[in-house]
Design a protein around this motif. Structure first.
Motif, short mmCIF file in Angstrom:
data_model
loop_
_atom_site.label_atom_id
_atom_site.label_comp_id
_atom_site.label_asym_id
_atom_site.label_seq_id
_atom_site.Cartn_x
_atom_site.Cartn_y
_atom_site.Cartn_z
N THR A 131 -12.21 9.07 19.12
CA THR A 131 -10.88 9.67 19.28
C THR A 131 -10.52 9.74 20.75
O THR A 131 -11.38 9.62 21.63
N SER A 163 -8.15 11.79 23.95
CA SER A 163 -7.48 13.01 24.40
C SER A 163 -6.65 12.70 25.64
O SER A 163 -6.93 11.75 26.37
N GLU A 216 -9.62 15.42 20.92
CA GLU A 216 -8.34 14.96 20.36
C GLU A 216 -7.20 15.92 20.71
O GLU A 216 -6.42 16.33 19.87
N GLN A 240 -3.06 8.18 19.50
CA GLN A 240 -4.26 8.84 18.96
C GLN A 240 -4.52 8.42 17.51
O GLN A 240 -5.66 8.13 17.13
#
Length: 537
Positions: A393, A395, A429, A383
C-alpha cells in the motif's frame, strides 16, 4: 521437441496410420524403443515411442489394455504395432480403451521391419532436434547483435515476429503493451483479443511457476524475467501457423535476449534518473536567493522536469513498510517498479507532474506544477489502483502550495513533515496534509540546553523567581503581555488597582533593563515567559 504429429507428417512415414481417432498426436517423442516383453514399463523412459509386433497378445488382446494403461501412466508417447504375422486387427475394446486415455496407437505396415523403422525415426528425431537447435541459436545470435548495437525493443520484437512469421506482443509488469509487431498495426482489433486472452491466462492454472508454455492454443505466453518478481510477458499469436524448425527452444532463446535488453534499458534509465534525483535533492537544500537566480536558466530546469510556473506543490509518497519483509532483491524491484508505475499514472493525469526518487528513504517526491482542485481524490485513486498490481500500500504527505520556485523547499519540508508525522506512529495507507505547528510544538523542537540560556538571558531573575515578590512581578508581566500591554484590562483580570499594575511593570523593566513594550523585545519576552512554564531548572 518432436511430436508424433511431426513424425507422421513426414513423407517417409506417410504409411504409418493412427488406429484410434482420439489418440493425442501432440505427445513428445524423445526416443524409439523395440519390445516384445509385457513388463516394458520397467525398462523404458517417458516420451518413448514403443514399437512391437504384439506377439505376446496374439491370443489374448485384453493384455494390450493393461499394457496401454501402464505405458500411459509413465507418459510414453505412443505404441506402434506391426499388424501382420501375429496380430491382424486390434479388437474394438482395445481401440475404445486407448481412445478413453487419448493414448495413440500407430499401425506399422508389413513393409517396415521394426529395426528399420526404429533407426529411421530415431535419425529423424536427431536431425530435427539438431536443426531446431541451429535455428534457435541463429535467432539468438541475430537478436544478440541487435542488443549490442543498441537497437530498441520495438525493433527486436518486430524482427522476432518476422523470423518466426507470427504476431508477437510484449507486455510490461503492469500488463500494459510495451511493444508489438507490425501485424497489430494492420489488425488493431487483435490487440484487445490478445489482452483478453492474457487476463484469462493470469486467472488460470497456466500462470503457475511450474507450468511450461505449450503450443496447443492459438496463443502461447512466456514470462520474460528481466525482473525476478515483476516479469514482462511475451505473447505469441497464431501458434498453429508455427512451422518447423521453430520450437520451444527458439522462443526461449529469444526470451533470454529480450530479458537482457529490458534489464540493460532499465539500468540506463536508473542512471539517468539518479542524475535527475540528485539535482532535485540539491535544489531543495538551496537558499532562496540561489533559487531566484536559477529561474533564469529555464533550459536547465526543463532538463530536470521543472517548468516556470506560479504554482508548485510537493507531495511525498512512500511504500508502507510490511512486517517480516527483508528480501532486498524484492524491495529494490518493488521500489523501481513503483516509481515506473507512479510516473505512468500521474503523467496520465497531468503531463506536467514530475516524479523524483529518494532511494535512501524509499520515498518518491511528486511535484505538481499546475493547480489541481481534486488532487486528494487523485491520491485516493492512486492508492486504490496500486493494490491491483502490488502486494503493498501507499501513503502520502502533502505540503502547501507556493507561488514561486524559491518557496519550493518550504512545500517540500512541509510534505515530508506531514508524512513523517503519520509514518513514525506506524500508520499505513494515510493521506496527511501539513498543519502549521503551534508555538509550543515549535519550542519543543529546540533542545532544552539551547532554550534555557535564552529564557534566563531574556527574563533574568524573573525566569525562575524564588521570592514571593518576584513571583508577583512575573505573574503580572505575563498577564500584561497577554493583554497587549493594556493596563486597565490587566488590572481587571488580576483584581488589583491600575496604578499597582503600572508600578509592577516599571519594576519589571528595571530588572530586565529595557522597556517591555519595545517591539524589539516584546516578542522575546512573551516567548521566554511561555517557555519558562514548560521547562524547569
Amino acid at each position: 521437441m518432436t511430436t508424433l504429429k511431426d513424425i507422421l507428417s513426414v513423407l517417409q512415414f506417410s504409411d504409418l496410420t493412427l488406429l484410434n481417432a482420439q489418440g493425442d498426436l501432440e505427445r513428445t517423442v524423445e526416443m524409439v524403443d523395440i519390445t516384445e516383453t509385457p513388463d516394458i514399463k520397467n525398462f523404458t523412459t517417458p516420451h518413448s515411442f514403443i514399437v512391437t509386433t504384439g506377439m505376446n497378445y496374439k491370443d489374448n488382446q485384453s493384455g494390450l489394455i493393461s499394457l496401454i494403461r501402464e505405458l500411459n501412466d509413465i507418459e510414453v508417447a505412443g505404441l506402434g504395432i506391426k499388424l501382420s504375422r501375429f496380430l491382424k486387427k486390434l479388437d474394438d475394446e482395445v481401440i475404445a480403451f486407448a481412445n478413453k486415455l487419448k493414448f495413440p496407437i500407430i499401425e506399422i505396415p508389413e513393409s517396415w521391419n521394426l529395426g528399420s523403422i526404429t533407426h529411421h525415426i530415431s535419425s529423424f528425431i536427431l536431425d530435427e532436434e539438431t536443426e531446431k537447435l541451429h535455428f534457435a541459436l541463429d535467432i539468438q545470435k541475430e537478436l544478440n547483435e541487435m542488443l549490442i548495437q543498441g537497437l530498441n525493443l520495438n525493433m527486436m520484437i518486430e524482427r522476432l515476429s518476422r523470423l518466426i512469421k507470427v504476431p508477437v506482443m510484449l507486455l510490461d509488469p503492469f500488463h500494459e503493451v510495451q511493444s508489438l509487431s507490425q501485424h497489430f498495426h494492420q489488425h488493431s482489433d487483435q490487440v484487445q483479443k490478445n489482452l483478453n486472452y492474457f487476463r484469462r491466462y493470469l486467472n488460470s492454472e497456466q500462470s503457475k511457476e511450474s507450468q511450461q508454455p505449450v503450443f496447443q492454443d492459438n496463443y502461447v505466453i512466456f514470462k520474460v524475467p528481466a525482473f525476478k518478481y515483476f516479469p514482462y510477458h511475451l505473447i505469441i499469436s497464431n501458434v498453429n501457423m508455427l512451422n518447423y524448425p521453430i520450437s520451444l527452444l527458439t522462443i526461449e532463446q529469444a526470451v533470454n535476449i529480450l530479458s537482457l535488453a529490458i534489464y540493460k534499458n532499465s539500468k540506463i534509465e536508473e542512471a539517468e534518473q539518479q542524475d535527475t534525483d540528485h539535482f532535485f535533492s540539491s535544489l531543495m537544500s538551496e537558499q532562496p536567493n540561489n533559487l531566484i537566480s536559477l529561474t533564469q536558466h529555464t533550459d536547465l530546469l526543463k532538463k530536470y522536469h521543472i517548468r516556470t510556473s506560479d504554482f508548485y506543490q510537493v507531495i511525498i509518497c512512500g511504500i508502507d513498510k510490511e512486517k517480516n519483509v527483508e528480501n532486498n532483491i524484492y524491495l529494490n524491484e518493488l521500489y523501481q517498479m513503483t516509481f515506473k508505475w507512479l510516473a505512468h499514472m500521474f503523467h496520465n493525469i497531468d503531463p506536467t507532474i514530475s516524479i523524483y526518487m529518494s532511494p535512501g528513504q524509499r520515498r518518491f517526491t511528486i511535484l505538481l506544477q499546475t493547480g489541481h482542485h481534486y488532487y486528494l481524490e487523485y491520491c485516493k485513486y492512486i492508492q486504490k489502483e496500486y493494490q491491483n498490481f502490488f502486494d503493498s500500500t501507499l501513503s502520502f504527505g502533502i505540503g502547501n502550495e507556493v507561488s514561486e520556485l524559491s518557496q519550493l523547499p518550504l512545500s517540500y519540508f512541509e510534505a515530508n513533515e506531514a508524512y513523517d508525522n503519520k509514518y513514525e506512529r506506524g500508520e499505513k495507507e494515510f493521506i496527511e496534509l501539513y498543519k502549521s505547528k503551534s508555538v509550543e510544538e515549535l519550542l519543543q523542537l529546540i533542545p532544552t540546553n539551547k532554550l534555557k540560556p535564552f529564557i534566563i538571558y531574556t527574563l533574568g531573575p524573573l525566569a525562575y523567581p524564588k521570592t514571593t515578590k518576584e513571583k508577583e512581578l512575573k505573574y503580572t508581566l505575563n498577564v500584561y503581555m497577554e493583554n497587549q500591554c493594556d493596563l486597565t484590562k490587566t488590572s481587571e483580570d488580576i483584581f488589583i488597582h491600575r496604578n499597582t499594575v503600572k508600578y509592577r511593570i516599571k519594576k519589571c523593566e528595571e530588572i530586565l533593563g529595557r522597556p517591555v513594550e519595545s517591539p524589539d523585545t516584546s516578542l522575546g519576552i512573551r516567548l521566554a515567559l511561555f517557555a519558562s512554564e514548560k521547562i524547569t531548572l
